[in-house]
Design a protein around this motif. Structure first.
Motif, PDB file in Angstrom:
ATOM      1  N   VAL A 453    -103.318  76.494  10.230  1.00 46.11           N
ATOM      2  CA  VAL A 453    -103.647  77.279   8.724  1.00 46.11           C
ATOM      3  C   VAL A 453    -105.193  77.755   8.342  1.00 46.11           C
ATOM      4  CG1 VAL A 453    -104.315  75.982   6.875  1.00 46.11           C
ATOM      5  CG2 VAL A 453    -102.488  74.399   8.166  1.00 46.11           C
ATOM      6  N   SER A 454    -104.962  78.436   8.172  1.00 44.19           N
ATOM      7  CA  SER A 454    -106.073  79.651   7.711  1.00 44.19           C
ATOM      8  C   SER A 454    -105.840  79.701   6.416  1.00 44.19           C
ATOM      9  CB  SER A 454    -105.984  81.320   8.037  1.00 44.19           C
ATOM     10  OG  SER A 454    -107.124  81.764   8.133  1.00 44.19           O
ATOM     11  N   ALA A 455    -106.982  78.885   6.097  1.00 46.24           N
ATOM     12  CA  ALA A 455    -107.465  78.802   4.440  1.00 46.24           C
ATOM     13  C   ALA A 455    -108.567  78.686   3.566  1.00 46.24           C
ATOM     14  CB  ALA A 455    -106.501  77.879   3.880  1.00 46.24           C
ATOM     15  N   PRO A 456    -109.389  78.685   2.474  1.00 40.66           N
ATOM     16  CA  PRO A 456    -110.646  78.932   2.117  1.00 40.66           C
ATOM     17  C   PRO A 456    -110.867  77.451   1.943  1.00 40.66           C
ATOM     18  CG  PRO A 456    -109.263  79.732   0.433  1.00 40.66           C
ATOM     19  CD  PRO A 456    -108.502  79.277   1.626  1.00 40.66           C
ATOM     20  N   ALA A 457    -112.736  77.082   1.798  1.00 40.61           N
ATOM     21  CA  ALA A 457    -112.105  75.731   2.288  1.00 40.61           C
ATOM     22  C   ALA A 457    -113.107  74.805   1.064  1.00 40.61           C
ATOM     23  CB  ALA A 457    -113.982  75.700   3.283  1.00 40.61           C
ATOM     24  N   ARG A 458    -112.284  74.247   0.382  1.00 34.96           N
ATOM     25  CA  ARG A 458    -113.256  72.829  -0.013  1.00 34.96           C
ATOM     26  C   ARG A 458    -113.585  72.034   0.322  1.00 34.96           C
ATOM     27  NH1 ARG A 458    -110.911  73.311  -4.855  1.00 34.96           N
ATOM     28  NH2 ARG A 458    -112.585  71.512  -5.423  1.00 34.96           N
ATOM     29  N   VAL A 459    -114.834  71.955   0.008  1.00 34.44           N
ATOM     30  CA  VAL A 459    -115.923  70.963   0.453  1.00 34.44           C
ATOM     31  C   VAL A 459    -116.714  69.620  -0.452  1.00 34.44           C
ATOM     32  CG1 VAL A 459    -118.659  70.949   1.160  1.00 34.44           C
ATOM     33  CG2 VAL A 459    -117.397  72.912   2.113  1.00 34.44           C
ATOM     34  N   PHE A 460    -116.185  68.495   0.807  1.00 37.46           N
ATOM     35  CA  PHE A 460    -116.907  67.417  -0.370  1.00 37.46           C
ATOM     36  C   PHE A 460    -117.843  66.683   0.135  1.00 37.46           C
ATOM     37  CE2 PHE A 460    -112.120  68.832  -1.976  1.00 37.46           C
ATOM     38  CZ  PHE A 460    -112.708  68.609  -2.952  1.00 37.46           C
ATOM     39  N   ASP A 461    -118.494  65.944  -0.313  1.00 37.64           N
ATOM     40  CA  ASP A 461    -119.375  64.583   0.816  1.00 37.64           C
ATOM     41  C   ASP A 461    -118.830  63.421   0.956  1.00 37.64           C
ATOM     42  OD1 ASP A 461    -121.146  67.446   1.092  1.00 37.64           O
ATOM     43  OD2 ASP A 461    -122.245  66.977  -0.307  1.00 37.64           O
ATOM     44  N   ASP A 462    -118.027  63.110  -0.160  1.00 33.50           N
ATOM     45  CA  ASP A 462    -117.446  61.558  -0.694  1.00 33.50           C
ATOM     46  C   ASP A 462    -115.536  62.139   0.067  1.00 33.50           C
ATOM     47  OD1 ASP A 462    -116.327  58.766  -1.539  1.00 33.50           O
ATOM     48  OD2 ASP A 462    -119.042  58.822  -1.228  1.00 33.50           O
ATOM     49  N   GLN A 463    -115.418  60.653   0.483  1.00 36.48           N
ATOM     50  CA  GLN A 463    -113.656  61.038   0.289  1.00 36.48           C
ATOM     51  C   GLN A 463    -112.835  60.970  -0.873  1.00 36.48           C
ATOM     52  OE1 GLN A 463    -111.268  57.512   1.827  1.00 36.48           O
ATOM     53  NE2 GLN A 463    -113.456  56.490   2.140  1.00 36.48           N
ATOM     54  N   HIS A 464    -114.166  59.637  -2.012  1.00 34.65           N
ATOM     55  CA  HIS A 464    -113.732  59.925  -3.288  1.00 34.65           C
ATOM     56  C   HIS A 464    -113.251  61.257  -3.914  1.00 34.65           C
ATOM     57  CE1 HIS A 464    -113.089  55.614  -2.527  1.00 34.65           C
ATOM     58  NE2 HIS A 464    -114.330  55.378  -1.829  1.00 34.65           N
ATOM     59  N   ASP A 465    -114.780  61.838  -4.010  1.00 32.04           N
ATOM     60  CA  ASP A 465    -114.669  63.185  -4.657  1.00 32.04           C
ATOM     61  C   ASP A 465    -112.891  64.230  -4.263  1.00 32.04           C
ATOM     62  OD1 ASP A 465    -117.171  62.202  -5.453  1.00 32.04           O
ATOM     63  OD2 ASP A 465    -118.388  63.571  -3.853  1.00 32.04           O
ATOM     64  N   PHE A 466    -112.803  63.500  -3.278  1.00 32.86           N
ATOM     65  CA  PHE A 466    -111.423  64.474  -2.840  1.00 32.86           C
ATOM     66  C   PHE A 466    -110.718  64.004  -3.305  1.00 32.86           C
ATOM     67  CE2 PHE A 466    -107.644  64.395  -0.668  1.00 32.86           C
ATOM     68  CZ  PHE A 466    -107.319  66.068  -0.493  1.00 32.86           C
ATOM     69  N   LEU A 467    -109.948  62.389  -3.999  1.00 36.67           N
ATOM     70  CA  LEU A 467    -109.103  61.765  -4.451  1.00 36.67           C
ATOM     71  C   LEU A 467    -109.131  62.435  -6.008  1.00 36.67           C
ATOM     72  CD1 LEU A 467    -108.876  58.138  -2.204  1.00 36.67           C
ATOM     73  CD2 LEU A 467    -107.120  60.333  -2.303  1.00 36.67           C
ATOM     74  N   GLN A 468    -110.828  62.783  -6.047  1.00 35.06           N
ATOM     75  CA  GLN A 468    -110.733  62.320  -7.749  1.00 35.06           C
ATOM     76  C   GLN A 468    -110.168  64.391  -8.435  1.00 35.06           C
ATOM     77  OE1 GLN A 468    -111.710  60.387 -10.005  1.00 35.06           O
ATOM     78  NE2 GLN A 468    -110.274  62.052 -11.786  1.00 35.06           N
ATOM     79  N   PHE A 470    -107.504  66.455  -6.666  1.00 35.61           N
ATOM     80  CA  PHE A 470    -106.618  65.844  -6.271  1.00 35.61           C
ATOM     81  C   PHE A 470    -105.915  65.558  -7.332  1.00 35.61           C
ATOM     82  CE2 PHE A 470    -102.853  63.165  -5.627  1.00 35.61           C
ATOM     83  CZ  PHE A 470    -101.985  64.455  -4.850  1.00 35.61           C
ATOM     84  N   SER A 471    -106.302  64.196  -8.313  1.00 34.02           N
ATOM     85  CA  SER A 471    -106.022  63.119  -9.145  1.00 34.02           C
ATOM     86  C   SER A 471    -105.818  64.230 -10.353  1.00 34.02           C
ATOM     87  CB  SER A 471    -106.990  62.141  -9.634  1.00 34.02           C
ATOM     88  OG  SER A 471    -106.024  61.367 -10.389  1.00 34.02           O
ATOM     89  N   ASP A 472    -107.104  65.205 -10.725  1.00 33.74           N
ATOM     90  CA  ASP A 472    -107.193  65.855 -11.628  1.00 33.74           C
ATOM     91  C   ASP A 472    -106.837  67.651 -11.940  1.00 33.74           C
ATOM     92  OD1 ASP A 472    -109.913  64.114 -12.592  1.00 33.74           O
ATOM     93  OD2 ASP A 472    -110.951  65.276 -11.828  1.00 33.74           O
ATOM     94  N   GLY A 473    -105.661  67.341 -10.767  1.00 30.12           N
ATOM     95  CA  GLY A 473    -105.181  68.699 -10.786  1.00 30.12           C
ATOM     96  C   GLY A 473    -106.095  69.821  -9.625  1.00 30.12           C
TER      97      GLY A 473
END
Length: 625
Positions: A453-468, A470-473
């Motif tokens: 996989v080669s793709a741009p990074a999306r950086v999160f310092d907390d797993q809940h921020d990632f899930l949010q 995702f939930s927000d689209g």
């Protein structure tokens, strides 16, 4: 007599390097073990007041025999609690074990208990941040239980995640004592794991509600016994058996099977026979040598086991003075074939694996391929070939157990294959390296087309921020490498991030290229999305992950073993931070501040304990100062 095949040259070379690398620390460890063994059973040296405290609660003949000090006395160390399915069966074990020990000519006392937490319960919760630390707490609890010096051998009762590695690390600190592990077995098969995963993804997409999700989870995790997927708990059981610390064929017998009780009683009898009084072989510290550790590594790779053991096996080895590295695992992974497909690496569960031939067949085919050391000590004697056998109940009023040859062929080639016809030519775990750091990837569950996989990074310092997000689209319709950082052992205890798996799976199923890179863990149930985990050095200690930013192009190539980034990190300042102060408090987390300050890196086992020679050096320096 079966002629042993030649050892595979890579296994032979890794063994040589490991032995040479570990010469000083292993020598220091064994010197300590042998000094303790020469002093004999410690109970005989206790003063009268000490000894009286040690058997004050005993009654009748047991008290008399403990006072005489002639019969071996066994310590039972248990992880029993009645909340968690894997450990609930242990509530009935102490009286059964005591009876079997007495019949074998010994005595037994419950020396102590160790905590047993469940990552399934704490998943995505603050309590998960204590999970990895609990391994070392369990090791210390085991040492406290054995510190009374009343014992001649140990029976260890544990199954899941951090419990078995913790018990083993603690028991190795009393390596002059023989030790036998007593498993409890997996629960019967319930809702297929693949169907459970499907419902989880539907819930992540909002297509089913909590009621449907709970129904699926309850149908999967439905009775006493270990969860049936091939995560860390069942990887523990397989590794302990291949290391010769379980009875052959005992790991995956269900709790209510009459054979389970017979094996439990036989484990107690074996432990008695291994004491100094019966002189039946070397104690634990001598048994767990470089060959045994590498046998565990091979079994992990061949079975597609839990990535958590890239931490635990390193920590266990170091407790015995053996300096195992991820390079050793990487070299073995290149030649050890993948022989099992058990969920999340396939549709079958652990009961199907056991029925197909299980550990006995796995050991047989690996021995025949020269990929396991046969000349090792086990609790049933010298030589690993005994672990190709399977237990059966004896007829008669007293019951009992005997062993017969296990299957010479797999009974289900969709689940278990011989080394001559593997699912893939290399093992299920890969080490990846690059400017971001070094990590591990569990490739056995990842389809070949998803391993690059080669793709741009999306950086999160907390797993809940990632899930949010995702939930927000915010993650819809884009390729991405999710960088979840400040999740390492020194940051917040290195929690499992398995809660992210359903959301990542949804994105992958939509046709997006997705991967995750983290200094945290994903668990033994890591699934179909490529995940570079345990990345070290971790962000909280100034690792390169702290300098990664949104949009940086990251390439994860699990097959090539690379983790690259198209950015000049050298001239960047870190961003983000690990939780501290009030943000790392509650749910008991503040009690573990000392662990955060002293824990080692992931590739050294993420442990708070030094290796034996290092411990001696540290102690000497403290005395001098």
């Amino acid at each position: 007599m079966t002629r042993s095949p030649s050892l595979h040259p890579v296994l032979a070379d890794v063994t040589r390097r490991l032995t040479e690398r570990s010469a000083a620390t292993r020598t220091a460890y064994l010197a300590r073990v042998r000094e303790a063994a020469l002093r004999g059973p410690a109970r005989g040296r206790l003063a009268c007041a000490n000894l009286a405290h040690g058997f004050a609660a005993s009654e009748g003949p047991e008290k008399v025999e403990l006072a005489r000090g002639q019969k071996p006395n066994l310590a039972i160390v248990t992880s029993y609690n009645d909340m968690l399915s894997a450990h609930q069966p242990y509530g009935d074990y102490p009286p059964v074990l005591k009876d079997a020990v007495i019949r074998a000519g010994g005595l037994a006392q419950v020396a102590g208990g160790v905590p047993a937490m469940c990552d399934g319960v704490t998943q995505g919760r603050d309590g998960m941040q204590l999970s990895l630390y609990s391994r070392d707490v369990i090791a210390m609890s085991t040492a406290i239980a054995l510190s009374h010096d009343m014992f001649d051998a140990t029976l260890l009762l544990g199954v899941c995640d951090k419990i078995v590695p913790g018990l083993l690390i603690g028991a190795l600190s009393f390596g002059h004592l023989p030790a036998v592990w007593v498993p409890a077995g997996p629960m019967a098969s319930g809702l297929p794991n693949k169907e459970k995963a499907r419902v989880r993804q539907l819930f992540a997409e909002g297509k089913v509600g909590r009621e449907e999700l709970l129904e699926a989870e309850s149908a999967s995790y439905h009775s006493k016994g270990t969860c049936t997927f091939y995560g860390t708990a069942n990887s523990n059981q397989l590794l302990m058996e291949v290391m010769g610390l379980h009875l052959p064929g005992s790991s995956f017998v269900n709790p209510d099977n009459p054979l389970r009780d017979a094996l439990t009683r036989e484990a107690a009898a074996v432990a008695v026979r291994r004491t100094q009084q019966y002189d039946a072989g070397p104690a634990l510290g001598e048994m767990v040598d470089e060959k045994v550790i590498l046998n565990a590594c091979v079994a992990l790779l061949a079975s597609g086991g839990s990535t958590n053991h890239t931490l635990h096996l390193v920590a266990i080895a170091r407790a015995a003075g053996i300096l195992l590295t991820w390079d050793d695992l990487a070299d073995l992974s290149a030649v050890v074939p993948l022989l099992a497909r058990v969920y999340p690496n396939g549709a079958a569960d652990i009961n199907h694996f056991h029925a197909a031939g299980g550990i006995g067949f796995l050991v047989r085919t690996l021995l025949d391929a020269g990929l396991l050391h046969e000349d090792v000590e086990t609790i049933v004697g010298h030589g690993l070939r005994r672990y190709t056998e399977e237990p059966v109940l004896l007829d008669g009023p007293d019951g009992g157990v005997t062993w017969r040859p296990g299957p010479a062929e797999s009974l289900d080639l969709e689940v278990l294959r011989p080394a001559t016809d593997p699912f893939s030519a290399d093992g299920g775990v890969k080490v990846v390296r690059g400017p971001i750091g070094t990590g591990v990837v569990k490739t056995s569950a990842v389809a070949v087309e998803h391993r690059l996989v080669s793709a741009p990074a999306r950086v999160f310092d907390d797993q809940h921020d990632f899930l949010q997000a995702f939930s927000d689209g915010q993650l819809d319709g884009i390729d991405l490498v999710a960088v979840i950082r400040y999740q390492g052992p020194a940051a917040n205890g290195m929690p499992e991030l398995h809660k992210l798996t359903p959301a990542l799976g949804v994105l992958q199923d939509r046709g997006q290229k997705v991967a995750i890179v983290t200094d945290g863990r994903m668990s033994g149930a890591s699934g179909k999305v490529p995940a570079a985990i345990h990345v070290t050095p971790e962000a909280a200690l100034g690792g390169p992950l702290a300098k990664v930013r949104d949009g940086d192009l990251i390439t994860l190539d699990a097959d090539a073993g690379t983790l690259m980034i198209e950015a000049d990190l050298a001239h960047r300042e870190p961003t983000g931070a690990a939780p501290s102060g009030a943000t790392w408090a509650g749910t008991g987390r503040e009690l573990f501040a000392a662990f955060r300050a002293t824990v080692g890196p992931a590739d050294e086992g993420a442990s708070i304990f030094p290796v034996p020679a290092a411990a001696a050096t540290l102690e000497a320096s403290l005395v001098r100062s």
